[in-house]
Design a protein around this motif. Structure first.
Motif, PDB file in Angstrom:
ATOM      1  N   GLN A  39       2.852 -15.451   3.670  1.00  0.00           N
ATOM      2  CA  GLN A  39       1.854 -14.426   3.365  1.00  0.00           C
ATOM      3  C   GLN A  39       2.507 -13.059   3.468  1.00  0.00           C
ATOM      4  N   ALA A  40       2.501 -12.355   2.356  1.00  0.00           N
ATOM      5  CA  ALA A  40       3.024 -10.991   2.309  1.00  0.00           C
ATOM      6  C   ALA A  40       1.880 -10.013   2.570  1.00  0.00           C
ATOM      7  N   PRO A  41       2.178  -8.802   3.018  1.00  0.00           N
ATOM      8  CA  PRO A  41       1.118  -7.827   3.285  1.00  0.00           C
ATOM      9  C   PRO A  41       0.238  -7.594   2.066  1.00  0.00           C
ATOM     10  N   GLY A  42      -1.067  -7.683   2.277  1.00  0.00           N
ATOM     11  CA  GLY A  42      -2.011  -7.433   1.203  1.00  0.00           C
ATOM     12  C   GLY A  42      -2.173  -8.565   0.218  1.00  0.00           C
ATOM     13  N   LYS A  43      -1.507  -9.685   0.488  1.00  0.00           N
ATOM     14  CA  LYS A  43      -1.595 -10.822  -0.424  1.00  0.00           C
ATOM     15  C   LYS A  43      -2.162 -12.038   0.285  1.00  0.00           C
ATOM     16  N   GLU A  44      -2.611 -12.997  -0.501  1.00  0.00           N
ATOM     17  CA  GLU A  44      -3.118 -14.237   0.081  1.00  0.00           C
ATOM     18  C   GLU A  44      -1.958 -15.144   0.505  1.00  0.00           C
ATOM     19  N   ARG A  45      -2.277 -16.033   1.431  1.00  0.00           N
ATOM     20  CA  ARG A  45      -1.277 -17.008   1.850  1.00  0.00           C
ATOM     21  C   ARG A  45      -0.961 -17.922   0.674  1.00  0.00           C
ATOM     22  N   GLU A  46       0.330 -18.184   0.441  1.00  0.00           N
ATOM     23  CA  GLU A  46       0.713 -19.000  -0.697  1.00  0.00           C
ATOM     24  C   GLU A  46       1.616 -20.157  -0.276  1.00  0.00           C
ATOM     25  N   PHE A  47       1.507 -21.229  -1.026  1.00  0.00           N
ATOM     26  CA  PHE A  47       2.305 -22.424  -0.785  1.00  0.00           C
ATOM     27  C   PHE A  47       3.770 -22.164  -1.097  1.00  0.00           C
ATOM     28  N   VAL A  48       4.646 -22.717  -0.253  1.00  0.00           N
ATOM     29  CA  VAL A  48       6.085 -22.620  -0.489  1.00  0.00           C
ATOM     30  C   VAL A  48       6.679 -24.007  -0.740  1.00  0.00           C
ATOM     31  N   ALA A  49       6.439 -24.949   0.182  1.00  0.00           N
ATOM     32  CA  ALA A  49       7.048 -26.274   0.065  1.00  0.00           C
ATOM     33  C   ALA A  49       6.304 -27.245   0.960  1.00  0.00           C
ATOM     34  N   ALA A  50       6.411 -28.540   0.637  1.00  0.00           N
ATOM     35  CA  ALA A  50       5.815 -29.587   1.455  1.00  0.00           C
ATOM     36  C   ALA A  50       6.711 -30.814   1.435  1.00  0.00           C
ATOM     37  N   ILE A  51       6.545 -31.647   2.469  1.00  0.00           N
ATOM     38  CA  ILE A  51       7.375 -32.845   2.591  1.00  0.00           C
ATOM     39  C   ILE A  51       6.537 -33.959   3.202  1.00  0.00           C
ATOM     40  N   ASN A  52       6.714 -35.181   2.723  1.00  0.00           N
ATOM     41  CA  ASN A  52       5.924 -36.283   3.260  1.00  0.00           C
ATOM     42  C   ASN A  52       6.530 -36.761   4.584  1.00  0.00           C
ATOM     43  N   TRP A  53       5.915 -37.771   5.190  1.00  0.00           N
ATOM     44  CA  TRP A  53       6.286 -38.176   6.539  1.00  0.00           C
ATOM     45  C   TRP A  53       7.728 -38.642   6.648  1.00  0.00           C
ATOM     46  N   SER A  54       8.245 -39.262   5.589  1.00  0.00           N
ATOM     47  CA  SER A  54       9.592 -39.825   5.658  1.00  0.00           C
ATOM     48  C   SER A  54      10.657 -38.859   5.153  1.00  0.00           C
ATOM     49  N   GLY A  55      10.233 -37.818   4.450  1.00  0.00           N
ATOM     50  CA  GLY A  55      11.191 -36.891   3.858  1.00  0.00           C
ATOM     51  C   GLY A  55      11.618 -37.265   2.455  1.00  0.00           C
ATOM     52  N   VAL A  56      11.097 -38.367   1.950  1.00  0.00           N
ATOM     53  CA  VAL A  56      11.509 -38.838   0.623  1.00  0.00           C
ATOM     54  C   VAL A  56      10.876 -37.991  -0.482  1.00  0.00           C
TER      55      VAL A  56
END
Length: 128
Positions: A39-56
């Motif tokens: 989240q940058a100042p004055g902006k909404e929180r945004e998605f960057v990355a995600a990973i599942n439980w195993s990392g695959v």
């Protein structure tokens, strides 16, 4: 809920690298899909990355594809975000997030409301 603590933020010049870490405690780490948001100042929180439980399986925002890498070490209850070729527009508070999925059936979320646990955030500042 799992407790999440981020570290690794700081000030870096454009083109530089940082690695963020997020340590989880309080719940079985492999029950959780993990993500990073910013989240940058004055902006909404945004998605960057995600990973599942195993990392695959991983997912990235278009703005960071090819520059950032999410990974996890389940033995250390830790998820990482390796950030390379940083740009001034990457400046933000970065948050670690967890989505409890003990049956491992959920798709990788990309929305903030897909995640129920959040860290306190770590500041990343990229100077030009």
């Amino acid at each position: 809920q799992v407790q999440l603590v981020e570290s690794g933020g700081g000030l870096v010049q454009a083109g530089g690298t940082l690695r963020l870490s997020c340590v989880a405690s309080g719940r079985t780490f492999t029950w959780y899909t993990m993500g990073w948001f910013r989240q940058a100042p004055g902006k909404e929180r945004e998605f960057v990355a995600a990973i599942n439980w195993s990392g695959v399986r991983t997912s990235y925002a278009d703005s960071v594809k090819g520059r950032f890498t999410i990974s996890r070490d389940n033995a250390k209850n830790t998820v990482y975000l390796q950030m390379n070729s940083l740009k001034p527009e990457d400046t933000a508070v970065y948050y670690c997030a967890g989505n409890m999925d003990p049956f491992r059936t959920a798709v990788l979320g990309t929305q903030a409301n897909d995640f129920g646990s959040w860290g306190q955030g770590t500041q990343v500042t990229v100077s030009s």
